[in-house]
Write a protein that holds these residues in place. Sequence first.
Motif, PDB file in Angstrom:
ATOM      1  N   VAL A   1      -1.874   0.107  -0.234  1.00 34.50           N
ATOM      2  CA  VAL A   1      -2.757   1.132   0.226  1.00 34.50           C
ATOM      3  C   VAL A   1      -1.892   2.410   0.477  1.00 34.50           C
ATOM      4  N   SER A   2      -2.364   3.618   0.321  1.00 38.27           N
ATOM      5  CA  SER A   2      -1.793   4.630   0.793  1.00 38.27           C
ATOM      6  C   SER A   2      -1.802   5.008   2.374  1.00 38.27           C
ATOM      7  N   GLY A   3      -0.902   5.927   2.725  1.00 37.69           N
ATOM      8  CA  GLY A   3      -0.739   6.121   4.189  1.00 37.69           C
ATOM      9  C   GLY A   3      -2.195   6.572   4.768  1.00 37.69           C
TER      10      GLY A   3
ATOM     11  N   ARG B   1      -7.147   5.451   7.988  1.00 37.66           N
ATOM     12  CA  ARG B   1      -8.582   5.341   7.837  1.00 37.66           C
ATOM     13  C   ARG B   1      -8.987   3.952   8.199  1.00 37.66           C
ATOM     14  N   LEU B   2      -8.564   2.800   7.609  1.00 42.69           N
ATOM     15  CA  LEU B   2      -8.864   1.531   8.037  1.00 42.69           C
ATOM     16  C   LEU B   2      -8.411   1.053   9.561  1.00 42.69           C
TER      17      LEU B   2
ATOM     18  N   ALA C   1      -1.908  11.534   7.949  1.00 36.01           N
ATOM     19  CA  ALA C   1      -1.897  11.301   6.658  1.00 36.01           C
ATOM     20  C   ALA C   1      -3.207  11.531   5.885  1.00 36.01           C
ATOM     21  N   VAL C   2      -3.850  12.468   6.444  1.00 34.27           N
ATOM     22  CA  VAL C   2      -5.234  12.594   5.831  1.00 34.27           C
ATOM     23  C   VAL C   2      -5.598  14.008   5.660  1.00 34.27           C
TER      24      VAL C   2
ATOM     25  N   ASP D   1      -1.879  23.194   6.655  1.00 31.06           N
ATOM     26  CA  ASP D   1      -1.258  22.025   6.403  1.00 31.06           C
ATOM     27  C   ASP D   1      -1.418  21.992   4.942  1.00 31.06           C
ATOM     28  N   ASP D   2      -0.369  21.380   4.063  1.00 27.91           N
ATOM     29  CA  ASP D   2      -0.625  21.368   2.709  1.00 27.91           C
ATOM     30  C   ASP D   2      -1.657  20.465   2.318  1.00 27.91           C
ATOM     31  N   GLU D   3      -2.173  19.513   3.078  1.00 26.07           N
ATOM     32  CA  GLU D   3      -3.082  18.631   2.569  1.00 26.07           C
ATOM     33  C   GLU D   3      -4.392  19.014   2.853  1.00 26.07           C
TER      34      GLU D   3
END
Length: 581
Positions: A475-477, A482-483, A504-505, A579-581
């Motif tokens: 799974v991604s970061g 989130r988990l 990471a979100v 933030d770029d995200e």
Amino acid sequence: MIKKLFGCVRENKKYAYFTLVFIAAEVVIECLLPFITARVINRLEADVINMGQIIKIGAILILMAMASLACGAIAAVTCAKASSGFAKNLRNDIFNKVQTYSFENIDKFSSSSLVTRMTTDVANVQMSFMMIIRTAVRAPLMLVFSIIMAFIMGGALAGSFVVIVPVLATGLFMVSRKAMPAFRRVFKKYDKLNESIEENVRSMRVVKGFSREEYEKEKFGRATEDIQKDFTKAERIVALNSPTMQFCVYFNMIFVMLVGSRLAITSGGNTINVGEMSAMLTYGMQILMQLMMLSMIYVMITMSVESMKRIYEVLNEESALVNPAEPIYEIKDGSIDFNDVSFKYSSKAKRYALSDIDLHIKSGMTVGVIGGTGSSKSSLVQLIPRLYDVTEGSVCVGGVDVREYDIDALRGSVAMVLQKNLLFSGTIKENLRWGNEKATDEELEEACKLAQAHDFITSFPDGYDTKIEQGGTNVSGGQKQRLCIARALLKKPKILILDDSTSAVDTRTDAFIRAGFKQYIPETTKIIIAQRIASVEDADMIIVMDNGKISDIGTHKELLTKSEIYREVYEQQVNGGGDDE
């Protein structure tokens, strides 16, 4: 140390005692066999025995040999059960002890060192224990009985052992003693080797990303070569045991045959005869072989002493955090008070990680924590669930000093989500139920919706039964974070700490998560450590940390006016496009 370690034998003591009994029986039978054989040879030589008697004595010897074999086999089984059970208990005790450690205790041992102690060191101690209850009992008994029987059978001729035994014992002792320093060095180098393996496996993506495979191979090669050199040096020295042993064996055989033959011829068999010479050769071999076994035992036990010390260090380490005599189990609410707190990670540390912290948070508040790298933001929140104890002052939760609570009760009321949280191998459901093992499927879904994880979980073919690989590598970061947030929410904590756990979100998902907190857990105190101003700007209180101290406290608007650090961070992020995200 020995008392504590061998206390781990516990339910396996009966197997150890059975081993001693059957080993003693085996030794007695083996020592009687040459004696009876010598008597038969003497009677054959004197022609005073018939074929029927020979068959009868032969049958007795066969039965004795089978009994000796049976005793040895039973001893081998009971010894294996005792030693493997001892090793199992020892590993369990080490693992259970580590679970009681505080972070301060864990900081004293590297993870690679703990792994080495639970594997290589335990294996060494297990081998020593097995040799002690079997070989270390058999060899001295056989040595004593063989010497007694040799003097009974050979008389003055057995005096050769008075010379040979001390010479061989001294030689073997010197060889073993010389090899020990090299063996001791090896165990410390094993820690470094395991550390190199662990670091490489954990950081495989970084290694490949920077094409450093060859460098890692060379580093690992140097570590293994270093261990090889020490082992080679030790084994080269220990190899001298064999020629020393063989010299003494052959010297004894030649001495017995030359001197014994001369005595037998000159005395006409009155001083010593052929049967007694045969027994002397057998007993001589037994004596020297037992000395060789004792040498091996000495080497193994000396090697294991270092392993015993390393294991004892773990078992004897007492947790820096202990429950009070009469702990409090009920946490009233999520209010938090730092009263003139100062903290350093070790009593030997020269610098305080936190200094002069005076902070008061009401239950249900949302608190943001901002600060540069090394400003001790994480150190601040780690004092709340008592992962460390304060050096000076006090931290109170629900109006009570955290040191007065039952540790499990306190930590059960505080949920922490770290930036690099770990997922365990198993299904998503199994990972989520770390927060609450009795949680229903509906509660799992609700927590995941709050953490903005439900949508991506249901996109998997197996949904909540999707298998998570070790460390959550599939799974991604952002998904992993989130988990972990959902897992923390299932604890239904009075205090929720997010230690840069939404880094990471994207900002949109981050906002949804915070909105969910406000709606569904309004009474839970929420502490959000973040690098992005956007993650904390709507908090009831924002704390600005700098160099282990609180630089400023206020709302977003207040800090823009009075805090230079906060304003500078805000302007950099706004002017830089956020933030770029």
